[in-house]
Design an enzyme around this catalytic site. Structure first.
Site, PDB file in Angstrom:
ATOM      1  CG  HIS A   1      10.359  -2.295  -1.476  1.00 42.67           C
ATOM      2  ND1 HIS A   1       9.645  -1.129  -1.329  1.00 42.67           N
ATOM      3  CD2 HIS A   1      10.322  -2.583  -2.793  1.00 42.67           C
ATOM      4  CE1 HIS A   1       9.172  -0.750  -2.506  1.00 42.67           C
ATOM      5  NE2 HIS A   1       9.575  -1.612  -3.420  1.00 42.67           N
TER       6      HIS A   1
ATOM      7  CE  LYS B   1       5.341   0.236  13.204  1.00 44.96           C
ATOM      8  NZ  LYS B   1       5.814   1.023  12.071  1.00 44.96           N
ATOM      9  NE  ARG B   2       2.042  -8.968   8.276  1.00 42.73           N
ATOM     10  CZ  ARG B   2       1.915  -9.843   7.296  1.00 42.73           C
ATOM     11  NH1 ARG B   2       1.356  -9.477   6.159  1.00 42.73           N
ATOM     12  NH2 ARG B   2       2.297 -11.093   7.428  1.00 42.73           N
TER      13      ARG B   2
ATOM     14  CE  LYS C   1       7.256  -4.324   9.847  1.00 40.19           C
ATOM     15  NZ  LYS C   1       7.443  -3.061   9.103  1.00 40.19           N
TER      16      LYS C   1
ATOM     17  CB  THR D   1       4.485   4.066   4.073  1.00 39.61           C
ATOM     18  OG1 THR D   1       4.081   2.708   4.263  1.00 39.61           O
ATOM     19  CG2 THR D   1       5.508   4.136   2.955  1.00 39.61           C
TER      20      THR D   1
ATOM     21  CE  LYS E   1       0.142   4.636   4.594  1.00 44.02           C
ATOM     22  NZ  LYS E   1       0.225   3.176   4.561  1.00 44.02           N
TER      23      LYS E   1
END
Ligand code: 26W
Length: 793
Positions: A331, A519-520, A525, A627, A631
């Protein structure tokens, strides 16, 4: 559903268990009673499903994390009794909405854990015999508050009011043995209710407890302290979820946890198999085990131990059975996330288990020498090397299939992360692009949009077949439909604004653009890039270089690992920027920045339904899939994102013209990074320079962290300009991507003013989200890796 019987159940539970009643029961008691009643309704099907799963070839999903969130609404939805139960409650002065404050089961950090939960949901809905195995943490992911702009962490005591969705199974407890202690693993089973079917899957979560006998002996001998110590030491194993996302600390308690649930699950699986067949010869014909990242990979060694030590198999035969039983999903390609255990640690804690690592390692060497591979190649792939047990190497070597979670990610695995392995075993590699369950992420979180979809399609069959949304494309030019879609979006934005006000006390205007990054918190990111873009626009508005800006609310939701100081500094910075733009009369009506607190599954359900723009801006090549992007897409947003992870497939499905893709691609970065000098870039570009200068010029404050320490804004600045010992300057390429990002963001901003045209893009994203159903993903696993078929219950 028999409403009268249901009501009777509710009243009885409330009376007998709590001496309360429907009128005055606090929400947690109401929740408990409703849950009990539902558990009663499914008992029979659950039992039959268990038997059906065991009677056929089945798949076991081993995962350190299952981020299931709140169960009650989803379970009622899947049983098709949500409206009826709400009606029963309303007839008695209560409603389902009363349970809004019921806590999530946050037994996961982020993507990997939520994916596991979506997979169980999809498998259950499609009658696939898949069951989950994990840990029943006493405390899930910490609860986050924002105090003076800083993240603070509090224990997540999610079982405080009980856990009515679990059944404790004492008779199936097993012992787990370490060199220094033996603990009891007690299973708690959660039902995974399939939508519109009788099939109910099982999520078996193990809780660590003291082995009674030992406890008791010590106690009887008067060694009270020792007895208590042993009890505490045992319970500590399942006490708390490690809050690191993508960072391997190498701590012994973590290794204990990994072995704890691996050994317990393998004992459970092999015991059941032997009870049925009397042998493990044919284990792999009936059981296939999916390893969710490397966290359960110690299972491989445990199965070897079970086969060789407990069942007398020869090493080679045992290895064959093992390899045919396991599969591994990767992952992440982040180097700091790849698990490597010190061999000293493993040997000390699990001496016998460790021997199997050495034996497998020897087998590997032997095989490679025979193939004529050179030393360097072998060393790189060896499961044991340089005093380390490399879990990914062990996983690929001792399993049947290895998969990545989006096309680009699988390609990176093959070309880079697991290059040698791909060269050796190309046939073992597959791609399984992630997905999300449309039950929770549309039917449940966006009833209004769901109703429109069902009406237009003439049925709700899309809830189990998301590809049907494609048929709605034809309404993209239908004014009436698009108008209705716009008013639904407006309603969801209003609901979100109300929730944010109730939850965080922050007022936002639903008539502005809702631009969302949830998100985290992680450097890769690039929440910091988003923050920089806001500053860039802020200065542009002030000096007049940016005009005609549509008012925008920038929404952030993120938890940082408690020890990740740079990430925590970014949270503080975002809150500081919020303060600056709010207090500046020139911008306060144009830009609003909101950092919502305690972002979790339940918050996500509201955020994805009430957003216009989905921020997916990781450096190309770093986000395995994502993911959250799916959504938001499913709820009709446009993606503002990089060529990374599943964003690429999203743009492919929905059309690049309906999304906003920017920035350097993987192949660009390969060329750019060796020469990249962010300091030069900033000094030659005033617009970039004034943005990063904010970190050091006193406009915002980090609260006084010493400037050379991680967690200070100066240190963030230095990481961008000088780099740090462990990375090159700005190694996530924020400054390089900044101007393209801002230009693209301003394009979104302008496009939004044509409401119809913008809504049309959003609509087309929703229509083309079919591929991103986890139903599709799970069927692909079932067919091409697990080789399992639906059961009839
Ligand atoms: C050892 C510490 C640790 C903990 C968690 C290392 C790595 C992890 C996870 C693998 C991190 C994770 O959640 N990865 C995410 O997995 C999602 C589901 O496949 C992907 O969509 C995300 O892109 C990926 O970051």
């Amino acid at each position: 559903m028999d409403k009268t019987a249901f009501l009777k159940e509710l009243n009885e539970t409330l009376k007998n268990k709590f001496d309360s009643n429907l009128k005055n029961a606090p929400s947690w008691q109401l929740h408990d009673a409703v849950s009990e009643a539902v558990m009663g309704l499914i008992d029979d099907n659950w039992d039959k499903s268990r038997k059906a799963h065991l009677a056929s070839r089945r798949a076991c999903y081993l995962s350190m994390e299952f981020l299931v969130g709140r169960a009650v609404y989803n379970n009622l939805l899947c049983l098709g009794i949500k409206d009826e139960v709400d009606a029963v409650l309303k007839e008695n002065g209560r409603s389902l909405a009363d349970m809004e404050d019921i806590q999530d089961a946050a037994l996961g950090n982020g993507g990997l854990g939520r994916l596991a939960a979506c997979f169980l949901d999809s498998a259950a809905a499609h009658d696939l015999p898949l069951d989950g195995y994990g840990i029943r943490y006493k405390y899930g992911l910490f609860r986050q508050t924002i105090e003076d702009g800083f993240q603070r962490e509090y224990a997540d005591d999610w079982q405080r009011y009980g856990d009515p969705w679990s059944r404790r199974c004492d008779t199936q407890a097993v012992n787990v043995v370490y060199s220094d202690m033996t603990v009891k693993a007690v299973p708690y089973d959660m039902p995974i209710i399939g939508f519109g079917t009788k099939n109910v899957g099982t999520l078996r979560l193990w809780q660590a407890e003291a082995d009674d006998e030992f406890d008791f002996t010590a106690f009887n001998d008067g060694r009270y302290e020792e007895a208590v110590k042993a009890k505490t030491a045992a319970e500590n194993i399942s006490k708390v979820l490690y809050p690191n996302d993508n960072f391997d600390e190498g701590k012994v308690l973590r290794l204990r946890q990994e072995y704890f649930f691996s050994a317990a699950s393998l004992a459970d699986i092999t015991n059941k198999h032997k009870a049925k067949f009397g042998t493990l010869d044919n284990l792999y014909e009936y059981v296939t085990i999916q390893l969710n990242d490397t966290h359960p990979v110690i299972s491989i060694l445990e199965l070897m131990r079970i086969l060789v030590d407990l069942n007398g198999y020869e090493f080679e035969k045992a290895f064959e059975i093992t390899r045919k039983t396991f599969n591994y999903t990767n992952h992440t390609v982040m180097q700091e996330a790849l698990e490597k255990w010190s061999t000293k640690l493993v040997e000390k804690l699990l001496p016998r288990v460790f021997k199997f690592a050495l034996m497998i390692n020897e087998r590997f060497y032997c095989e490679m020498y025979k193939l004529g591979k050179d030393k360097k190649f072998i060393k790189e792939l060896a499961p044991v090397d340089g005093g380390q047990l490399k879990m990914a190497n062990l996983a690929v070597y001792a399993s049947s299939y290895t998969n990545g979670v989006a096309q680009i990610h699988t390609e990176i695995l093959k070309a880079d992360t697991l290059k040698g392995w791909y060269e050796l075993y190309p046939e073992r590699f597959q791609n399984k692009t992630n997905g999300i369950t449309q039950r929770r992420w549309l039917a449940l979180c966006n009833e209004e949009l769901s109703a429109l979809i069902t009406r237009l399609l003439g049925s709700d069959a899309w809830v189990k077949d998301l590809s049907q949304l494609k048929a709605l494309e034809k309404y993209a030019d239908d004014d009436k439909v698009i108008d209705e879609f716009i008013s639904i979006k407006q309603l969801k934005k209003q609901q979100l604004a109300d929730y944010i006000f109730a939850h965080d006390g922050i007022k936002i205007d639903p008539n502005t653009i809702f631009d969302t990054q949830i998100k985290r918190l992680h450097e890769y990111k690039r929440q910091l890039l988003n923050a920089f873009s806001i500053l860039y626009i802020y200065f542009g508005l002030k000096d007049g270089s940016i005009k005609d800006f549509t008012p925008t609310t920038f929404i952030f939701g993120a938890k940082s690992a408690p020890g990740y100081r740079r990430a925590k500094a970014i949270i503080k910075l975002i809150n500081e920027i919020a303060r600056v733009v709010e207090n500046d009369p020139a911008t306060k009506d144009l830009i609003k920045v909101v950092f919502v607190s305690n972002y979790n599954v339940s918050y996500a359900e509201k955020l994805v339904a009430g957003s216009d723009v989905s921020e997916q801006i990781s450096t190309a090549g770093t986000e395995a899939s994502g993911t959250g992007n799916m959504k938001l897409m499913l709820n009709g947003t446009v993606t503002l994102g990089t060529y990374d992870g599943a964003n690429i497939e999203i743009a492919e499905e929905a059309g690049e013209e309906n999304n906003y893709i920017f920035g350097a691609r993987v192949e660009d970065l390969e060329k750019i990074m060796p020469e990249y000098d962010p300091r030069k870039l900033a000094f030659e570009n005033d617009r970039i320079n004034r943005v990063i200068n904010v970190l050091i010029n006193g406009l915002v404050t980090d609260g006084g962290v010493p400037s050379d320490e991680e967690g200070s804004f100066e240190e963030l600045y230095k990481a961008l300009t000088d780099g740090a010992s462990w990375h090159v300057p700005d190694h996530y390429y924020l400054l390089g991507d900044l101007e393209d990002y801002v230009a693209t963001k301003l394009r979104v901003n302008k496009d939004f003013t044509d409401k119809k045209a913008f809504a049309r893009k959003c609509w087309l994203n929703m229509c083309n989200a079919g591929k991103f159903s986890s139903d599709r993903t799970i069927k692909d696993y079932a067919e091409n890796i697990w080789k399992i078929s639906p059961v009839t219950v």
